[in-house]
Design a protein around this motif. Structure first.
Motif, PDB file in Angstrom:
ATOM      1  N   GLY A  61      -6.842  32.431 -24.296  1.00  0.00           N
ATOM      2  CA  GLY A  61      -5.997  31.480 -23.933  1.00  0.00           C
ATOM      3  C   GLY A  61      -5.590  30.642 -22.971  1.00  0.00           C
ATOM      4  N   ASP A  62      -6.053  31.775 -21.876  1.00  0.00           N
ATOM      5  CA  ASP A  62      -6.118  31.158 -20.263  1.00  0.00           C
ATOM      6  C   ASP A  62      -7.168  30.421 -19.922  1.00  0.00           C
ATOM      7  N   LEU A  63      -8.228  30.393 -20.645  1.00  0.00           N
ATOM      8  CA  LEU A  63      -9.161  29.433 -19.948  1.00  0.00           C
ATOM      9  C   LEU A  63      -9.251  27.988 -20.167  1.00  0.00           C
ATOM     10  N   ALA A  64      -8.293  27.610 -20.813  1.00  0.00           N
ATOM     11  CA  ALA A  64      -7.905  26.086 -20.860  1.00  0.00           C
ATOM     12  C   ALA A  64      -7.649  25.724 -19.408  1.00  0.00           C
ATOM     13  N   ARG A  65      -6.747  26.356 -19.056  1.00  0.00           N
ATOM     14  CA  ARG A  65      -6.058  26.095 -17.611  1.00  0.00           C
ATOM     15  C   ARG A  65      -7.099  26.602 -16.559  1.00  0.00           C
ATOM     16  N   ARG A  66      -8.121  27.278 -16.775  1.00  0.00           N
ATOM     17  CA  ARG A  66      -8.991  27.826 -15.535  1.00  0.00           C
ATOM     18  C   ARG A  66     -10.263  26.849 -15.592  1.00  0.00           C
ATOM     19  N   ILE A  67     -10.493  26.294 -16.838  1.00  0.00           N
ATOM     20  CA  ILE A  67     -11.754  25.229 -16.909  1.00  0.00           C
ATOM     21  C   ILE A  67     -11.294  24.184 -17.636  1.00  0.00           C
ATOM     22  N   PRO A  68     -10.480  23.372 -16.911  1.00  0.00           N
ATOM     23  CA  PRO A  68      -9.757  22.297 -17.810  1.00  0.00           C
ATOM     24  C   PRO A  68     -10.655  21.024 -18.104  1.00  0.00           C
ATOM     25  N   ALA A  69     -11.888  21.102 -17.610  1.00  0.00           N
ATOM     26  CA  ALA A  69     -13.119  20.064 -18.187  1.00  0.00           C
ATOM     27  C   ALA A  69     -13.216  20.552 -19.303  1.00  0.00           C
ATOM     28  N   LEU A  70     -13.232  21.623 -20.121  1.00  0.00           N
ATOM     29  CA  LEU A  70     -13.644  22.020 -21.294  1.00  0.00           C
ATOM     30  C   LEU A  70     -12.486  22.347 -22.284  1.00  0.00           C
ATOM     31  N   ALA A  71     -11.030  21.920 -21.757  1.00  0.00           N
ATOM     32  CA  ALA A  71     -10.071  22.167 -22.539  1.00  0.00           C
ATOM     33  C   ALA A  71     -10.007  21.297 -23.839  1.00  0.00           C
ATOM     34  N   PRO A  72     -10.672  20.258 -23.858  1.00  0.00           N
ATOM     35  CA  PRO A  72     -10.467  19.456 -25.065  1.00  0.00           C
ATOM     36  C   PRO A  72     -11.608  19.843 -26.118  1.00  0.00           C
ATOM     37  N   ASP A 112     -28.205  24.839 -17.926  1.00  0.00           N
ATOM     38  CA  ASP A 112     -27.846  24.093 -18.954  1.00  0.00           C
ATOM     39  C   ASP A 112     -26.362  23.692 -19.237  1.00  0.00           C
ATOM     40  N   TYR A 113     -25.645  24.167 -18.289  1.00  0.00           N
ATOM     41  CA  TYR A 113     -24.193  23.830 -18.662  1.00  0.00           C
ATOM     42  C   TYR A 113     -24.105  22.196 -18.145  1.00  0.00           C
ATOM     43  N   PRO A 114     -23.330  21.388 -18.816  1.00  0.00           N
ATOM     44  CA  PRO A 114     -22.484  21.620 -20.050  1.00  0.00           C
ATOM     45  C   PRO A 114     -23.414  21.484 -21.428  1.00  0.00           C
ATOM     46  N   ALA A 115     -24.639  21.248 -21.471  1.00  0.00           N
ATOM     47  CA  ALA A 115     -25.344  20.803 -22.575  1.00  0.00           C
ATOM     48  C   ALA A 115     -25.512  21.890 -23.409  1.00  0.00           C
ATOM     49  N   ILE A 116     -25.269  23.019 -23.124  1.00  0.00           N
ATOM     50  CA  ILE A 116     -25.493  24.404 -23.888  1.00  0.00           C
ATOM     51  C   ILE A 116     -24.293  24.155 -25.038  1.00  0.00           C
ATOM     52  N   PHE A 117     -23.008  23.452 -24.616  1.00  0.00           N
ATOM     53  CA  PHE A 117     -22.080  23.431 -25.818  1.00  0.00           C
ATOM     54  C   PHE A 117     -22.429  22.574 -26.905  1.00  0.00           C
ATOM     55  N   ASP A 118     -23.645  21.911 -26.814  1.00  0.00           N
ATOM     56  CA  ASP A 118     -24.107  21.223 -28.161  1.00  0.00           C
ATOM     57  C   ASP A 118     -25.117  21.851 -28.854  1.00  0.00           C
ATOM     58  N   ARG A 119     -25.424  23.045 -28.690  1.00  0.00           N
ATOM     59  CA  ARG A 119     -26.330  23.903 -29.281  1.00  0.00           C
ATOM     60  C   ARG A 119     -25.823  25.022 -30.112  1.00  0.00           C
ATOM     61  N   ALA A 120     -24.543  25.058 -30.063  1.00  0.00           N
ATOM     62  CA  ALA A 120     -24.010  26.243 -30.952  1.00  0.00           C
ATOM     63  C   ALA A 120     -22.412  26.184 -30.737  1.00  0.00           C
ATOM     64  N   HIS A 121     -21.710  26.610 -31.678  1.00  0.00           N
ATOM     65  CA  HIS A 121     -20.113  26.853 -31.581  1.00  0.00           C
ATOM     66  C   HIS A 121     -20.354  28.146 -30.433  1.00  0.00           C
ATOM     67  N   PHE A 122     -19.261  28.256 -29.450  1.00  0.00           N
ATOM     68  CA  PHE A 122     -18.912  29.326 -28.701  1.00  0.00           C
ATOM     69  C   PHE A 122     -17.609  30.070 -29.055  1.00  0.00           C
ATOM     70  N   ALA A 123     -17.567  31.455 -29.295  1.00  0.00           N
ATOM     71  CA  ALA A 123     -16.431  32.162 -29.692  1.00  0.00           C
ATOM     72  C   ALA A 123     -15.947  32.890 -28.736  1.00  0.00           C
ATOM     73  N   ILE A 124     -14.626  32.731 -27.965  1.00  0.00           N
ATOM     74  CA  ILE A 124     -14.637  33.521 -26.790  1.00  0.00           C
ATOM     75  C   ILE A 124     -13.426  34.408 -27.108  1.00  0.00           C
ATOM     76  N   VAL A 125     -13.783  35.699 -26.737  1.00  0.00           N
ATOM     77  CA  VAL A 125     -12.763  36.662 -27.219  1.00  0.00           C
ATOM     78  C   VAL A 125     -12.278  37.233 -25.985  1.00  0.00           C
TER      79      VAL A 125
END
Length: 237
Positions: free
Chosen positions: A141-152, A120-133
Motif C-alpha cells: 500500500g505504500d507504493l502509490a506514495r513512492r511511485i505516484p505516476a503509477l498510482a492511478p 520497457d517501463y512503462p509499456a510493460i504494464f500493458d502486457r500483463a496485470h501486475f500483482a504486488i505483495v
C-alpha cells in the motif's frame, strides 16, 4: 468456462526461499489464480551471474511446486539464449496464446520499488496485470506514495473480483517471510543452518549437492544424512 488467470513468479531463485513461496500463495489466494508458473531466469542483466546452475535452480523450483496441483515450474527463460528481462516473459506467453489480461506478474513490493529502472517501463504494464505483495519493510500500500505516476493504475486487493477490461497493478497486503537468497547463501557459506528459510525439500537439495559452500557434494550429502533437519522430501518427514 472459468477465465484463465495465470500467475507468473519470475526470479533468479538462487535459491528459491519461503519469502518467494509466501508471495505466490498470497497472490494465488487474493486473485483466484487458476494456474501459477515459477520461472527461474537464465541470467539477469542487472545482477551477477547466479551461483547455482540453471539445472539446480529449476530443480529447486520443481521441488517447491510438488504437491501443488495448480503450480508448475517452467524453463521458459532458461531455454532462452538472451538475458532474462521481465518484459520478455509476457511476450513469450502472448505467443503461446495468452491475452495480457490473463497474465498476472507477481512481484514483491521491495523489487517493484525499482520498477522505473526496468526494461520497457512503462509499456510493460500493458502486457500483463501486475500483482504486488508486501515484503518486510515495505507494504504494498505504500507504493502509490513512492511511485505516484503509477498510482492511478493501482488497486488495493481484498477478495477482489478482477476486472478483465484492462491491465492493472493489484496491491496485496500479506505477511511474507523476512528472508533473502543472499542471506541464505551467506549462511550456507558459513556452515549455518537454513532450516525454516527455505522449504524442507529445497534445504535437502542444497545440502545433498553442497550448493553455496566449498564443501564437496559427497561430504555435504554425508552431513545431510546425519542432520535431523535434512532428509525430508516435498515437505514430508
Amino acid at each position: 468456462m472459468m477465465a484463465r488467470r495465470l500467475g507468473i513468479l519470475g526470479g533468479t531463485f538462487d535459491p528459491i526461499h519461503c519469502g518467494h513461496v509466501d508471495v505466490a500463495r498470497a497472490a494465488e489466494s487474493a486473485l483466484g489464480l487458476s494456474e501459477l508458473l515459477i520461472v527461474p531466469s537464465h541470467f539477469p542483466p542487472h545482477r551477477p551471474e547466479p551461483v547455482a546452475s540453471g539445472w539446480h535452480r529449476f530443480a529447486m523450483a520443481a521441488l517447491v511446486v510438488a504437491g501443488r496441483p495448480r503450480w508448475r515450474a517452467s524453463d521458459l527463460e532458461l531455454r532462452a539464449a538472451t538475458p532474462s528481462f521481465t518484459a520478455s516473459t509476457p511476450a513469450r506467453l502472448h505467443a503461446a496464446g495468452y491475452a495480457p489480461t490473463e497474465l498476472f506478474f507477481l512481484v514483491g513490493a521491495d523489487a517493484f520499488a525499482d520498477i522505473e529502472s526496468w526494461k520497457d517501463y512503462p509499456a510493460i504494464f500493458d502486457r500483463a496485470h501486475f500483482a504486488i505483495v508486501s515484503r518486510p519493510g515495505l507494504a504494498a500500500g505504500d507504493l502509490a506514495r513512492r511511485i505516484p505516476a503509477l498510482a492511478p493504475r493501482m488497486i488495493a486487493v481484498s477478495h477482489v473480483a478482477v476486472a478483465s477490461g484492462a491491465t492493472s497493478i493489484f496491491l496485496i497486503d500479506a505477511r511474507t517471510a523476512d528472508v533473502s537468497s543472499t542471506a541464505i547463501r551467506g549462511r550456507c557459506a558459513a556452515g549455518q543452518s537454513i532450516a525454516g528459510l527455505v522449504p524442507p525439500a529445497v534445504q535437502q537439495h542444497i545440502e545433498q549437492h553442497g550448493l553455496y559452500t566449498n564443501t564437496p557434494p559427497e561430504a555435504s550429502a554425508q552431513a545431510a544424512r546425519s542432520n535431523p533437519a535434512a532428509g525430508r522430501l516435498h515437505g514430508q518427514n
